[in-house]
Motif scaffolding. Structure first.
Motif, PDB file in Angstrom:
ATOM      1  N   THR A 163       3.320   2.390   4.967  1.00 12.72           N
ATOM      2  CA  THR A 163       2.288   1.363   5.160  1.00 12.72           C
ATOM      3  C   THR A 163       1.036   1.648   4.336  1.00 12.72           C
ATOM      4  OG1 THR A 163       1.422   2.554   7.097  1.00 12.72           O
ATOM      5  CG2 THR A 163       3.103   0.859   7.487  1.00 12.72           C
ATOM      6  N   ASP A 165       1.025   2.078   1.264  1.00 17.04           N
ATOM      7  CA  ASP A 165       1.325   1.494  -0.046  1.00 17.04           C
ATOM      8  C   ASP A 165       1.393   2.544  -1.151  1.00 17.04           C
ATOM      9  OD1 ASP A 165       1.940  -0.435  -1.881  1.00 17.04           O
ATOM     10  OD2 ASP A 165      -0.152  -1.024  -2.239  1.00 17.04           O
ATOM     11  N   TYR A 167       2.737   4.247  -4.544  1.00 18.77           N
ATOM     12  CA  TYR A 167       3.421   3.759  -5.736  1.00 18.77           C
ATOM     13  C   TYR A 167       4.662   4.590  -6.045  1.00 18.77           C
ATOM     14  CZ  TYR A 167       1.369   7.613  -8.447  1.00 18.77           C
ATOM     15  OH  TYR A 167       1.022   8.841  -8.925  1.00 18.77           O
TER      16      TYR A 167
END
Length: 360
Positions: A163, A165, A167
């Motif tokens: 959650t 985010d 990469y």
């Protein structure tokens, strides 16, 4: 053959031939004994020095007066055979049930303009009882964490990391079943060897107590001294091997604990970078570093032009001084040698003239 030997007159044979005959007979006897010994050794299964001695096999050398004991090959054969059997069973059973021995680890890399909230979120997991943080590093532009989570709660934490985010999010799974089974088998072998040492030392003490009592009854001081010395040497050898065994058990426990920990816990490595188009602080630091290098270069140049030049002149002056001393020494030695040669030459001429005068 027997009649020919009886017909020989041994008194007429010279001593030289008798010596050579005796030497030949001794050589033949040695060859025969060697062949017989080799045959018996092969039939018994190899060299006697390679036969393992168990703890219960302690013999008594009545001629020497002390027990005949050896700890060099104590249980080596049994230990190696048990280890080979364990390795084979490990290889055969490592394929099945491997999912119960999986070591799982996750790696996540995150870039964001605001990393404070992300780093705070990760650090909020520290109070959780099933999370163990192993390393933490944080500054204004970066934060990194290494922690492990109990296996049952690992998936929930992995979803929390997703959650944020990242990469890059990588999962690594390795089976540890071979290592676990190997460590279990190796532990059993070392424990058996430990018991063998205890039994062996008990038998040695019993045998030596009996031999020492016999030596005391016979009032044989030499045998008693030999018994005490040999007993001390064997006890020291066994103590050294037991210490080595204890170190092996300690190392095995540590390695086995690491493997079990990698199975019971799931490892996480999370790194968060601050994403900036214009990093003014980084630009400022770069300029400060460049100006610092410029100042250092100017300072080095000034030192070379002042102190460096003085050191150069001083070095040249010392070269001239050393050269002058060497030249003076060489010239003085050459003149002294010339004067000595000249004096010897004049003395020789005077002696020759006096010799000619006396002859005339």
């Amino acid at each position: 053959m027997g009649s020919s030997l009886k017909n020989i007159n041994w008194r007429e044979i010279s001593k030289v031939k008798l010596f050579f005959y005796s030497l030949l007979a001794l050589l033949c006897l040695t060859i025969v004994l060697s062949i017989v010994k080799t045959t018996l050794t092969v039939r018994s299964g190899g060299s006697l020095s390679n036969v393992p001695r168990m703890a219960s096999e302690v013999s008594y050398d009545s001629a020497a007066g002390y027990p005949n004991t050896s700890v060099d090959a104590l249980g080596d054969y049994e230990i190696e055979e048990s280890l080979n059997v364990t390795s084979k069973s490990t290889s055969q059973s490592a394929v099945s049930g491997a999912e119960d021995y999986e070591a799982v680890s996750y790696s996540a890399k995150i870039k964001n303009k605001e990393i404070e909230n992300i780093c705070d979120t990760i650090e909020s997991w520290k109070p959780l009882g099933y999370v163990v943080f192993e390393s933490t590093a944080r500054n204004d532009n970066h934060c990194s964490y290494s922690f492990k989570v109990e296996r049952l709660q690992a998936e929930a934490i992995a979803e929390e990391v997703k959650t944020l985010d990242p990469y890059d999010f990588t999962a690594n799974i390795q089976t540890q079943k071979r290592q676990v089974l190997y460590y279990e088998g190796r532990l059993d072998i070392l424990l058996q060897q430990q018991e063998m040492y205890k039994e062996y030392i008990a038998n040695i003490n019993e045998e030596y107590d009996r031999a020492i009592a016999s030596a005391v009854d016979a009032q044989n001081s030499n045998a008693l001294a030999t018994l005490l010395r040999n007993r001390q040497e064997i006890v020291e050898q066994i103590d050294n091997q037991r210490i080595s065994l204890a170190n092996q058990l300690q190392n095995l426990a540590q390695s086995s604990g690491d493997v079990e920990d990698s199975i019971d816990y799931v490892s996480f490595s999370v790194v968060v970078y601050k994403y900036q188009i214009f990093n003014f602080q980084g630009i400022k630091d770069s300029w400060v570093s460049a100006l610092g290098n410029l100042v250092n270069n100017i300072n080095s140049t000034l030192q070379d032009l002042t102190v460096g030049v003085l050191n150069l002149f001083l070095g040249i002056f010392l070269v001239f001084v050393y050269g002058a001393i060497i030249i003076f020494t060489v010239v003085f030695a050459a003149r002294l040698a010339a004067e000595i040669v000249k004096g010897v030459w004049k003395r020789t001429e005077i002696d020759d003239r006096q010799h000619e005068y006396h002859e005339s």
